[in-house]
Design an enzyme around this catalytic site. Structure first.
Site, PDB file in Angstrom:
ATOM      1  N   HIS A  67      -2.087  15.568 -26.487  1.00 28.23           N
ATOM      2  CA  HIS A  67      -1.914  14.385 -25.924  1.00 28.23           C
ATOM      3  C   HIS A  67      -3.281  13.393 -26.345  1.00 28.23           C
ATOM      4  CE1 HIS A  67       1.147  15.586 -23.974  1.00 28.23           C
ATOM      5  NE2 HIS A  67       1.506  14.595 -23.273  1.00 28.23           N
ATOM      6  N   GLU A 121      -5.610  16.781 -10.914  1.00 34.76           N
ATOM      7  CA  GLU A 121      -6.201  17.063 -12.298  1.00 34.76           C
ATOM      8  C   GLU A 121      -7.682  17.251 -12.116  1.00 34.76           C
ATOM      9  OE1 GLU A 121      -4.217  15.369 -15.704  1.00 34.76           O
ATOM     10  OE2 GLU A 121      -6.094  15.526 -16.785  1.00 34.76           O
ATOM     11  N   GLU A 134       7.501  17.409 -25.411  1.00 29.38           N
ATOM     12  CA  GLU A 134       6.957  17.746 -24.203  1.00 29.38           C
ATOM     13  C   GLU A 134       7.541  19.195 -23.798  1.00 29.38           C
ATOM     14  OE1 GLU A 134       4.514  16.349 -23.060  1.00 29.38           O
ATOM     15  OE2 GLU A 134       4.676  14.182 -23.232  1.00 29.38           O
ATOM     16  N   LYS A 160       2.182  11.179 -11.547  1.00 31.11           N
ATOM     17  CA  LYS A 160       1.253  10.412 -12.240  1.00 31.11           C
ATOM     18  C   LYS A 160       1.918   8.978 -12.757  1.00 31.11           C
ATOM     19  CE  LYS A 160      -1.944  13.313 -14.842  1.00 31.11           C
ATOM     20  NZ  LYS A 160      -2.318  13.880 -16.197  1.00 31.11           N
ATOM     21  N   ARG A 209      -4.564  21.109 -14.369  1.00 30.28           N
ATOM     22  CA  ARG A 209      -3.426  20.113 -14.597  1.00 30.28           C
ATOM     23  C   ARG A 209      -3.782  19.488 -16.014  1.00 30.28           C
ATOM     24  NH1 ARG A 209      -0.158  15.594 -11.190  1.00 30.28           N
ATOM     25  NH2 ARG A 209       1.003  14.882 -12.999  1.00 30.28           N
ATOM     26  N   HIS A 221      -2.453  10.215 -27.989  1.00 28.19           N
ATOM     27  CA  HIS A 221      -2.757   8.942 -27.491  1.00 28.19           C
ATOM     28  C   HIS A 221      -3.616   8.019 -28.461  1.00 28.19           C
ATOM     29  CE1 HIS A 221      -2.297  10.143 -23.051  1.00 28.19           C
ATOM     30  NE2 HIS A 221      -1.198   9.913 -23.601  1.00 28.19           N
ATOM     31  N   HIS A 229       5.740   8.358 -27.766  1.00 27.98           N
ATOM     32  CA  HIS A 229       4.914   9.191 -27.226  1.00 27.98           C
ATOM     33  C   HIS A 229       4.982  10.455 -27.682  1.00 27.98           C
ATOM     34  CE1 HIS A 229       2.174  10.689 -24.086  1.00 27.98           C
ATOM     35  NE2 HIS A 229       3.205  11.480 -23.776  1.00 27.98           N
ATOM     36  N   ASN A 243      -1.901  18.198 -20.770  1.00 28.78           N
ATOM     37  CA  ASN A 243      -2.095  17.200 -21.898  1.00 28.78           C
ATOM     38  C   ASN A 243      -2.235  17.692 -23.332  1.00 28.78           C
ATOM     39  OD1 ASN A 243      -1.908  14.862 -20.737  1.00 28.78           O
ATOM     40  ND2 ASN A 243      -3.709  15.163 -19.346  1.00 28.78           N
ATOM     41  N   LYS A 265       5.789  23.054 -14.831  1.00 35.44           N
ATOM     42  CA  LYS A 265       4.966  21.857 -14.563  1.00 35.44           C
ATOM     43  C   LYS A 265       4.976  21.682 -12.834  1.00 35.44           C
ATOM     44  CE  LYS A 265       3.904  16.912 -14.742  1.00 35.44           C
ATOM     45  NZ  LYS A 265       3.957  15.809 -15.397  1.00 35.44           N
ATOM     46  N   ARG A 290       0.909  -1.203   0.102  1.00 34.75           N
ATOM     47  CA  ARG A 290       0.178   0.003   0.132  1.00 34.75           C
ATOM     48  C   ARG A 290       0.668   1.297  -0.092  1.00 34.75           C
ATOM     49  NH1 ARG A 290      -3.119  -2.949   3.913  1.00 34.75           N
ATOM     50  NH2 ARG A 290      -4.636  -4.002   2.868  1.00 34.75           N
TER      51      ARG A 290
HETATM   52  P1  NAD Z   1      10.820   5.223 -22.970  1.00 33.95           P
HETATM   53  O1  NAD Z   1      10.802   5.102 -21.392  1.00 33.95           O
HETATM   54  O2  NAD Z   1      10.541   3.943 -23.454  1.00 33.95           O
HETATM   55  O3  NAD Z   1      12.343   5.483 -23.169  1.00 33.95           O
HETATM   56  C1  NAD Z   1      12.677   5.781 -24.617  1.00 33.95           C
HETATM   57  C2  NAD Z   1      14.013   4.757 -24.961  1.00 33.95           C
HETATM   58  O4  NAD Z   1      14.958   5.339 -24.739  1.00 33.95           O
HETATM   59  C3  NAD Z   1      13.783   3.494 -24.651  1.00 33.95           C
HETATM   60  O5  NAD Z   1      14.333   2.472 -25.481  1.00 33.95           O
HETATM   61  C4  NAD Z   1      14.887   3.208 -23.256  1.00 33.95           C
HETATM   62  O6  NAD Z   1      15.246   2.252 -22.866  1.00 33.95           O
HETATM   63  C5  NAD Z   1      15.818   4.373 -24.017  1.00 33.95           C
HETATM   64  N1  NAD Z   1      16.742   5.103 -23.002  1.00 33.95           N
HETATM   65  C6  NAD Z   1      16.301   5.627 -21.735  1.00 33.95           C
HETATM   66  N2  NAD Z   1      17.408   6.531 -21.371  1.00 33.95           N
HETATM   67  C7  NAD Z   1      18.199   6.303 -22.191  1.00 33.95           C
HETATM   68  C8  NAD Z   1      19.635   6.933 -22.143  1.00 33.95           C
HETATM   69  N3  NAD Z   1      19.867   7.649 -21.059  1.00 33.95           N
HETATM   70  N4  NAD Z   1      20.423   6.545 -23.120  1.00 33.95           N
HETATM   71  C9  NAD Z   1      20.017   5.582 -24.260  1.00 33.95           C
HETATM   72  N5  NAD Z   1      18.846   4.886 -24.188  1.00 33.95           N
HETATM   73  C10 NAD Z   1      18.071   5.138 -22.933  1.00 33.95           C
HETATM   74  O7  NAD Z   1      10.288   6.677 -23.158  1.00 33.95           O
HETATM   75  P2  NAD Z   1      10.008   7.877 -22.763  1.00 33.95           P
HETATM   76  O8  NAD Z   1       9.906   8.774 -23.999  1.00 33.95           O
HETATM   77  O9  NAD Z   1      11.080   8.328 -21.798  1.00 33.95           O
HETATM   78  O10 NAD Z   1       8.481   7.949 -22.048  1.00 33.95           O
HETATM   79  C11 NAD Z   1       7.248   7.881 -22.631  1.00 33.95           C
HETATM   80  C12 NAD Z   1       6.391   7.378 -21.484  1.00 33.95           C
HETATM   81  O11 NAD Z   1       6.124   8.091 -20.382  1.00 33.95           O
HETATM   82  C13 NAD Z   1       4.940   6.882 -22.227  1.00 33.95           C
HETATM   83  O12 NAD Z   1       4.701   5.718 -21.647  1.00 33.95           O
HETATM   84  C14 NAD Z   1       4.277   7.935 -21.501  1.00 33.95           C
HETATM   85  O13 NAD Z   1       2.705   7.685 -21.391  1.00 33.95           O
HETATM   86  C15 NAD Z   1       4.816   8.201 -20.322  1.00 33.95           C
HETATM   87  N6  NAD Z   1       4.615   9.844 -19.731  1.00 33.95           N
HETATM   88  C16 NAD Z   1       4.056   9.876 -18.602  1.00 33.95           C
HETATM   89  C17 NAD Z   1       3.856  11.061 -17.880  1.00 33.95           C
HETATM   90  C18 NAD Z   1       3.595  11.259 -16.649  1.00 33.95           C
HETATM   91  O14 NAD Z   1       3.219  12.390 -16.150  1.00 33.95           O
HETATM   92  N7  NAD Z   1       3.707  10.251 -15.737  1.00 33.95           N
HETATM   93  C19 NAD Z   1       4.190  12.170 -18.876  1.00 33.95           C
HETATM   94  C20 NAD Z   1       4.538  12.034 -20.158  1.00 33.95           C
HETATM   95  C21 NAD Z   1       4.855  10.879 -20.755  1.00 33.95           C
HETATM   96  N1  GLY Z   2       2.023  14.730 -18.441  1.00 34.78           N
HETATM   97  C1  GLY Z   2       0.802  15.503 -17.957  1.00 34.78           C
HETATM   98  C2  GLY Z   2       0.741  15.427 -16.481  1.00 34.78           C
HETATM   99  O1  GLY Z   2       1.705  15.078 -15.703  1.00 34.78           O
HETATM  100  O2  GLY Z   2      -0.395  15.922 -16.056  1.00 34.78           O
END
Ligand code: NAD
Ligand code: GLY
Length: 370
Positions: free
Chosen positions: A253, A242, A190, A148, A246, A257, A270, A250, A232, A126
């Site tokens: 997005h 949100e 972003e 998130k 917030r 999405h 993404h 998006n 942010k 939890r």
């Molecule tokens: P990812 O986590 O898939 O990373 C992208 C690629 O880069 C992967 O292949 C990873 O292994 C590689 N990688 C990571 N760091 C590296 C480095 N330093 N050197 C070489 N390779 C490296 O993708 P992302 O773009 O980081 O994240 C996308 C995800 O984030 C999506 O799932 C999206 O929904 C989520 N997201 C979440 C929020 C939130 O607020 N929580 C906001 C935006 C996006």
């Molecule tokens: N990436 C959108 C949020 O964090 O709200």
């Protein structure tokens, strides 16, 4: 903090759950960067098979000064693995190593690793402490900040998750140097997003520094990460869960999405979906009379210069717009089946609006045309 060549700090202000975002060079090797977070006996670094060989050993070394047992779990890499099955690998590792309530999880990776580690930290017993160590630009400027956490469901992206804040975020800019250019561009989507929704001065700064950003110049990147996190932090500090404001984060997005889900997770990054999605959302804003064509063109030009797609994908040959609409109805902003879009209500200001299906269809048709 000792030994850091440079570091700046942005604070997420959430009362007793406030935490720092450290942004700098050399942080991955600096024990000082991790001071202040929980120091239970055990730590689990959650990473993936790409990032582990690059950075896990260094993080293990620095964390060995805070925790007597430090383990690393490398998940399969890729958005297509952001699901329950992979999440269970984290729970398996925690349970089989006898992890207790004070065990700290460290998310070492991009947004996929960060979102899954955060969600497992929210669920395990939890709630156990976790720290974000983002290694992609996208994760440093967005996903690691604000709490998130989620996994995807075949019917919708990030639909299963929780709000759960990390204890700190450690952004070492040096790790961005190993990012493939396509991933760096995805992160820039972003960064660009923060301009139209909140700060057109920042947008102009990005226009002037886009080449240095694409070359990953450390000083330029430091400002981009810091300013993005500041914007942010302001939004999250006002509306953590949100209930209103917030949602502006998006921008782009809702369309993006739909592209990601429609093409199959992993086909479009993404950030690529967000790039094309911002053009579509700006075009919708223009149709609603909120911005002019010159603004849409300016945004489109910057997205293109960042190395991102400016056209949406064709996700269904027979009824492309219909498929987008179907996917966009499975969106967390949708209310009673009505899709709600983040639109630009004049440059630098965002709003959330619904729009007639016919208008949205015409925007999709225009923005996806070859
Ligand atoms: P990812 O986590 O898939 O990373 C992208 C690629 O880069 C992967 O292949 C990873 O292994 C590689 N990688 C990571 N760091 C590296 C480095 N330093 N050197 C070489 N390779 C490296 O993708 P992302 O773009 O980081 O994240 C996308 C995800 O984030 C999506 O799932 C999206 O929904 C989520 N997201 C979440 C929020 C939130 O607020 N929580 C906001 C935006 C996006
Ligand atoms: N990436 C959108 C949020 O964090 O709200």
């Amino acid at each position: 903090m000792q030994g850091i060549s440079f570091a700046q700090q942005v604070t997420i202000d959430l009362g007793e759950r406030s935490y720092p975002i450290l942004i700098g060079s050399g942080l991955l090797d600096d024990p000082g960067a991790f001071e202040g977070s929980a120091a239970g006996t055990q730590a689990l670094i959650v990473t993936n098979t790409t990032v582990a060989p690059l950075y896990a050993e260094r993080l293990e070394r620095v964390l060995a000064r805070r925790h007597s047992q430090v383990r690393t779990l490398a998940l399969p890499d890729g958005e297509e693995h952001k699901n329950w099955e992979t999440l269970n690998l984290i729970f398996d590792a925690l349970l089989s190593s006898g992890a207790d309530r004070k065990t700290t999880l460290y998310a070492l990776g991009g947004g996929v690793v960060g979102d899954m580690t955060g969600f497992s930290a929210a669920c395990y017993m939890r709630g156990v402490p976790f720290v974000q160590v983002p290694t992609t630009l996208l994760a440093q400027v967005d996903s690691s900040v604000g709490g998130k956490t989620a996994v995807n469901h075949p019917l919708g992206k990030n639909m299963i998750g929780a709000f759960y804040q990390p204890q700190r975020v450690v952004c070492d800019l040096d790790v961005l140097k190993t990012l493939p250019p396509r991933e760096l561009s995805a992160g820039l989507a972003e960064v660009i997003k923060y301009g139209p929704i909140a700060d057109m001065e920042f947008f102009a700064w990005i226009e002037n520094h886009i080449d240095a950003l694409r070359e990953c110049d450390t000083e330029t990147m430091a400002y981009a990460v810091k300013r993005s996190c500041q914007i942010k932090a302001d939004v999250v500090g006002t509306d953590e869960r949100e209930s209103g404001l917030r949602a502006i984060l998006n921008f782009g997005h809702t369309f993006g999405h739909a592209i990601e889900a429609g093409m199959g997770y992993g086909a479009w990054l993404h950030g690529e979906g967000v790039g094309a999605g911002m053009v579509m959302a700006a075009e919708l804003s223009r149709e609603l009379g909120l911005v002019d064509a010159a603004f849409v063109q300016r945004l489109k030009t910057l997205i293109h210069r960042a190395g991102l797609p400016t056209r949406g994908a064709t996700i269904d040959e027979a009824d492309n717009a219909g498929r987008y609409l179907q996917l966009m109805r499975v969106d967390k902003k949708a209310e009673g089946g009505e899709i709600r879009f983040v639109v630009i209500d004049g440059p630098g200001r965002a709003a959330v609006r619904s729009a007639p299906d016919a208008l949205v269809r015409s925007v999709i048709d225009r923005c996806c045309a070859a």
